[in-house]
Motif scaffolding. Structure first.
Motif, mmCIF file in Angstrom:
data_model
loop_
_atom_site.group_PDB
_atom_site.id
_atom_site.type_symbol
_atom_site.label_atom_id
_atom_site.label_comp_id
_atom_site.label_asym_id
_atom_site.label_seq_id
_atom_site.Cartn_x
_atom_site.Cartn_y
_atom_site.Cartn_z
ATOM 1 N N ARG A 1 0.830 -1.212 0.000
ATOM 2 C CA ARG A 1 0.000 0.000 0.000
ATOM 3 C C ARG A 1 0.863 1.260 0.000
ATOM 4 N N SER A 2 1.932 1.256 0.764
ATOM 5 C CA SER A 2 2.837 2.400 0.814
ATOM 6 C C SER A 2 3.528 2.599 -0.543
ATOM 7 N N ASP A 3 4.004 1.502 -1.117
ATOM 8 C CA ASP A 3 4.685 1.560 -2.408
ATOM 9 C C ASP A 3 3.718 2.030 -3.500
ATOM 10 N N ALA B 1 1.122 3.967 -3.082
ATOM 11 C CA ALA B 1 0.860 5.393 -2.865
ATOM 12 C C ALA B 1 1.982 6.249 -3.454
ATOM 13 N N GLU B 2 3.210 5.750 -3.398
ATOM 14 C CA GLU B 2 4.352 6.487 -3.929
ATOM 15 C C GLU B 2 4.485 6.371 -5.439
ATOM 16 N N ARG B 3 4.265 5.172 -5.975
ATOM 17 C CA ARG B 3 4.560 4.893 -7.380
ATOM 18 C C ARG B 3 3.345 4.845 -8.290
ATOM 19 N N GLY B 4 2.167 4.623 -7.720
ATOM 20 C CA GLY B 4 0.966 4.576 -8.538
ATOM 21 C C GLY B 4 0.740 3.268 -9.269
ATOM 22 N N ARG C 1 9.822 -6.844 -6.719
ATOM 23 C CA ARG C 1 9.982 -5.575 -5.994
ATOM 24 C C ARG C 1 9.700 -5.765 -4.501
#
Length: 104
Positions: A53-55, A57-60, A67
């Motif tokens: 979820r964090s990734d 939010a950052e990368r779309g 990864r």
């Protein structure tokens, strides 16, 4: 987009049942989604879901298995143990995210 009720909340899903709006996701919903595919969430699962979820939010875009392993620090073998058979698809489903690119 179809709408369904899960964990007492109406959510928008696609034809495969993946949430189409990641903002509709909650931890309670994750428990329900995991239960639907036979997974009981542990701290190890939550670590992966929180990274996804964090990734996202950052990368779309939803992180691939590679990864999650390389950046998230969870070995691929452990991902297969936590999310048997199709881990990338199952991780994204429970995290309320789109399937990773290249995932069938």
């Amino acid at each position: 987009m179809p709408v369904t009720t899960l964990a007492g909340h109406q959510v928008h899903v696609n034809e495969e049942g993946f949430l189409t709006d990641p903002a509709e996701w909650s931890r309670d919903l994750a428990v329900t989604l995991a239960g639907q595919i036979g997974i009981e969430l542990t701290d190890a699962h939550w670590k992966v879901l929180e990274f996804l979820r964090s990734d996202f939010a950052e990368r779309g875009e939803t992180a691939t298995l590679r990864r999650v392993s390389a950046v998230g620090g969870v070995p691929v073998k452990a991902l297969f143990a936590l999310f048997p058979q199709k881990p990338a698809k199952k991780m994204a489903y429970i995290a309320g995210l789109p399937k990773p690119i290249g995932c069938v």
